[in-house]
Design an enzyme around this catalytic site. Structure first.
Site, PDB file in Angstrom:
ATOM      1  N   ASP A  20     -10.442  85.345   1.573  1.00  0.00           N
ATOM      2  CA  ASP A  20      -9.526  84.223   1.462  1.00  0.00           C
ATOM      3  C   ASP A  20      -8.844  84.060   2.815  1.00  0.00           C
ATOM      4  O   ASP A  20      -8.910  84.956   3.668  1.00  0.00           O
ATOM      5  CB  ASP A  20      -8.522  84.517   0.347  1.00  0.00           C
ATOM      6  CG  ASP A  20      -7.433  83.473   0.248  1.00  0.00           C
ATOM      7  OD1 ASP A  20      -7.757  82.278   0.198  1.00  0.00           O
ATOM      8  OD2 ASP A  20      -6.246  83.860   0.235  1.00  0.00           O
ATOM      9  N   ASP A  22      -5.290  82.017   3.554  1.00  0.00           N
ATOM     10  CA  ASP A  22      -3.829  82.099   3.494  1.00  0.00           C
ATOM     11  C   ASP A  22      -3.387  83.313   2.686  1.00  0.00           C
ATOM     12  O   ASP A  22      -3.774  83.471   1.521  1.00  0.00           O
ATOM     13  CB  ASP A  22      -3.257  80.839   2.831  1.00  0.00           C
ATOM     14  CG  ASP A  22      -3.629  79.575   3.573  1.00  0.00           C
ATOM     15  OD1 ASP A  22      -2.846  79.136   4.418  1.00  0.00           O
ATOM     16  OD2 ASP A  22      -4.723  79.029   3.301  1.00  0.00           O
ATOM     17  N   ASP A 181      -5.787  87.539  -2.161  1.00  0.00           N
ATOM     18  CA  ASP A 181      -4.432  87.925  -2.540  1.00  0.00           C
ATOM     19  C   ASP A 181      -3.943  87.213  -3.792  1.00  0.00           C
ATOM     20  O   ASP A 181      -2.777  87.373  -4.167  1.00  0.00           O
ATOM     21  CB  ASP A 181      -3.452  87.639  -1.388  1.00  0.00           C
ATOM     22  CG  ASP A 181      -3.243  86.149  -1.169  1.00  0.00           C
ATOM     23  OD1 ASP A 181      -4.259  85.423  -1.030  1.00  0.00           O
ATOM     24  OD2 ASP A 181      -2.095  85.708  -1.137  1.00  0.00           O
TER      25      ASP A 181
END
EC number: 3.1.3.18
Length: 235
Positions: A20, A22, A181
């Site tokens: 991922d 961000d 996250d």
């Protein structure tokens, strides 16, 4: 005996490692919060702190803004449409003012690349913005592919596994793991049948242990050893 300095690096634990963007590779929270607040200010809403915006990140800019509007007085579709454009324009113009790689990320990617892994980005950020951000930070060339939230068409962003499957195809196939996250990341990776690693330092909306990832890392120094624990004994 071969000198230690000239010994070849061991093979990467996985052929492909997807990330991922961000909250995983990059701390984008300062620039995203500024863009949200720019949009909110245009309709007289109070500003939100970076800490308040952090858990709103992960589902794409529109979802982030909707949460910001809900937190500051409510959200209607027409206003959301208008402010979404304002947010995107501001963010694009200030995309890397405050954004930085998380500590140790560059070194971890260097290690994986040196060992032959193909590295990819699968994000819910619009692909054009993801590429612009990575370009601004001089990171684009590190990645075998960059897949955004709009790359696969409407309704096919994470947690759909489709962008993960696309990552595998563009990287030429092979063993793979995914690092993220958010619940979007973990569900997408697991739906595609990959082992998943959650970043405890990311933009969490819930305790990291509740994401259901196969492993959790507190920092990038733990990434390669964690991937090695997942790898097949035959590799």
């Amino acid at each position: 005996m071969t000198p230690i300095s000239s010994r070849p690096s061991p093979a990467a634990p996985f052929d492909i490692v997807g990330f991922d963007l961000d909250g995983t590779l990059l701390d984008t929270s300062g620039d995203l919060a500024a863009a949200v607040n720019h949009a909110l200010a245009s309709v007289g809403r109070p500003a939100l702190s970076v800490e308040a915006v952090r858990p709103m990140i992960g589902g794409g800019a529109r979802a982030m803004l909707a949460q910001g509007m809900a937190a500051t007085g409510g959200c209607d579709a027409a206003t959301l449409d208008r402010l979404h454009r304002l947010l995107l324009d501001h963010y694009e113009a200030h995309i890397a003012d405050l954004t930085r790689p998380f500590p140790g990320m560059i070194a971890a990617l260097d290690t994986l690349a040196a060992r032959g892994a193909r590295i990819a980005v699968v994000t819910n950020k619009l692909e054009a913005l993801a590429r612009k951000l990575l370009d601004a930070l001089g990171l684009t060339a590190r990645f075998a592919c960059i897949i955004g939230g709009d790359t696969m068409g409407p309704g096919n962003a994470k947690p759909s596994p489709k962008p993960i499957y696309e990552m595998l195809a563009r990287c030429g196939g092979g063993t793979a793991a995914f690092v993220g996250d958010s619940l979007f990341d973990i569900r997408a990776g697991q739906a595609a049948g990959l082992p998943t690693i959650a970043c405890a330092f990311g933009f969490l909306t819930q305790p990291v242990g509740e994401l259901g990832a196969d492993a959790v890392i507190d920092g990038y120094a733990e990434l390669v050893p964690t991937l090695e624990r997942f790898a097949s004994p035959s590799r």
